[in-house]
Design an enzyme around this catalytic site. Structure first.
Site, PDB file in Angstrom:
ATOM      1  N   GLU A  41      40.895  40.456  40.186  1.00  0.00           N
ATOM      2  CA  GLU A  41      40.708  39.656  39.248  1.00  0.00           C
ATOM      3  C   GLU A  41      41.613  38.394  39.526  1.00  0.00           C
ATOM      4  O   GLU A  41      42.447  38.417  40.417  1.00  0.00           O
ATOM      5  CB  GLU A  41      41.535  40.432  38.196  1.00  0.00           C
ATOM      6  CG  GLU A  41      42.054  39.739  36.892  1.00  0.00           C
ATOM      7  CD  GLU A  41      42.931  40.375  35.873  1.00  0.00           C
ATOM      8  OE1 GLU A  41      42.670  40.466  34.524  1.00  0.00           O
ATOM      9  OE2 GLU A  41      43.651  41.255  36.119  1.00  0.00           O
ATOM     10  N   LYS A 112      36.382  40.341  29.407  1.00  0.00           N
ATOM     11  CA  LYS A 112      37.515  41.536  29.629  1.00  0.00           C
ATOM     12  C   LYS A 112      37.708  41.984  27.994  1.00  0.00           C
ATOM     13  O   LYS A 112      37.848  41.097  27.022  1.00  0.00           O
ATOM     14  CB  LYS A 112      38.569  41.151  30.206  1.00  0.00           C
ATOM     15  CG  LYS A 112      39.726  42.163  30.417  1.00  0.00           C
ATOM     16  CD  LYS A 112      41.203  41.383  31.161  1.00  0.00           C
ATOM     17  CE  LYS A 112      42.317  42.669  31.278  1.00  0.00           C
ATOM     18  NZ  LYS A 112      43.158  41.896  32.027  1.00  0.00           N
ATOM     19  N   CYS A 154      40.733  45.393  35.286  1.00  0.00           N
ATOM     20  CA  CYS A 154      42.189  45.481  35.218  1.00  0.00           C
ATOM     21  C   CYS A 154      42.746  46.463  34.064  1.00  0.00           C
ATOM     22  O   CYS A 154      42.704  47.646  34.045  1.00  0.00           O
ATOM     23  CB  CYS A 154      43.136  44.192  35.272  1.00  0.00           C
ATOM     24  SG  CYS A 154      44.796  44.360  35.861  1.00  0.00           S
TER      25      CYS A 154
END
Length: 272
Positions: A41, A112, A154
């Site tokens: 990321e 995300k 993440c």
């Protein structure tokens, strides 16, 4: 079997510096025979809200994305960029995973879903990702010559429903690029990755940031590749580096046949 690689970095706010480091790591993995590589990321830009805004690009356009495309083409690898700041039509930014094929074509992008808005007992203390980025709304899978990839980033890893949905839609391999904090990483990183692999019976590729960054942030590292039985087949410590492993999708099929958890799942029935 196909060799997959993961890159571990200590990225900063200067994309050109980060890109130079990344290029060296990708060439190293290519020399090991990797056909697909996952980066962390915030691979090219890891900084402040102003840094992300400065270097953000419209999806599919811009000098940094052009360089990523060229890298994939020159090395003949599938390149999964953990996240990159993308400017939306309404002016907001999304932290977006980009997937390039070996010809340098952008094959998929994933915004995300879950923003990291938490308080942690570390030097940075307060994290408010939603102050910088707009959360996405869609699941994304992409077909590759090596199997179907499910995309995540993440903090997503704490939401097993996402991974179950990716598996139900055909994922063979799930990627988890990350910048896990040192505190939360030491407590939860490996167990979360292994749990997601066990639950979905998918391979999990996890590429992480490591070390100290501007603004007092510390990230955990420990990039790894986990098989569908939940075993860590290769991994790194807290230093910059690369790791790779042979991924055999026959193991997915064998485990799923012997333990068909997707067919056994009854939660939807119980919730009616």
């Amino acid at each position: 079997m196909t060799k997959f690689g993961v890159v571990q970095m200590n990225s900063g706010m200067d994309p050109e510096v980060n890109l130079e480091v990344l290029e060296g790591q990708l060439k190293h993995l290519k020399a090991q025979g990797a056909r697909l590589v996952l980066t962390p990321e915030n691979c090219l830009v890891f900084g402040t809200k102003e840094d992300y805004d400065k270097h953000a690009e419209v999806l599919g356009h811009g000098p940094l994305q052009k360089k990523l495309s060229q890298l994939a083409f020159d090395l003949g690898i599938w390149l999964v960029m953990g996240s990159f700041p993308i400017r939306n039509n309404d002016g907001t930014l999304s932290t977006t995973c980009l997937v390039y094929d070996a010809a340098g074509n952008l094959r998929a992008s994933y915004e995300k879903l879950h923003m990291f808005d938490v308080d942690i007992a570390d030097n940075h203390r307060s994290y408010r990702e939603s102050d910088t980025f707009k959360s996405g709304d869609n699941l994304v899978l992409v077909d590759t010559p090596f199997g179907t990839l499910g995309l995540s980033i993440c903090y997503d890893v704490r939401f097993p429903q996402l991974y179950s949905a990716l598996r139900q839609r055909g994922a063979d391999i799930i990627v988890v690029p990350a910048a896990f904090t040192k505190v939360t990483g030491a407590a939860h990183w490996e167990v979360l990755l292994r749990a997601r692999a066990i639950e979905t019976q998918c391979w999990v590729l996890a590429a992480a940031q490591c070390g100290s960054h501007q603004g007092g942030r510390e990230t955990y590292g420990h990039s790894m590749i986990v098989d569908p039985w939940g075993q860590v087949v290769t991994g790194l410590n807290e230093q910059i580096g690369t790791a790779w492993a042979d991924v055999d999708l026959a193991s997915n099929s064998a485990i799923r046949s012997k333990m068909p958890v997707m067919q056994h799942a009854r939660l939807q029935c119980a919730m009616k």
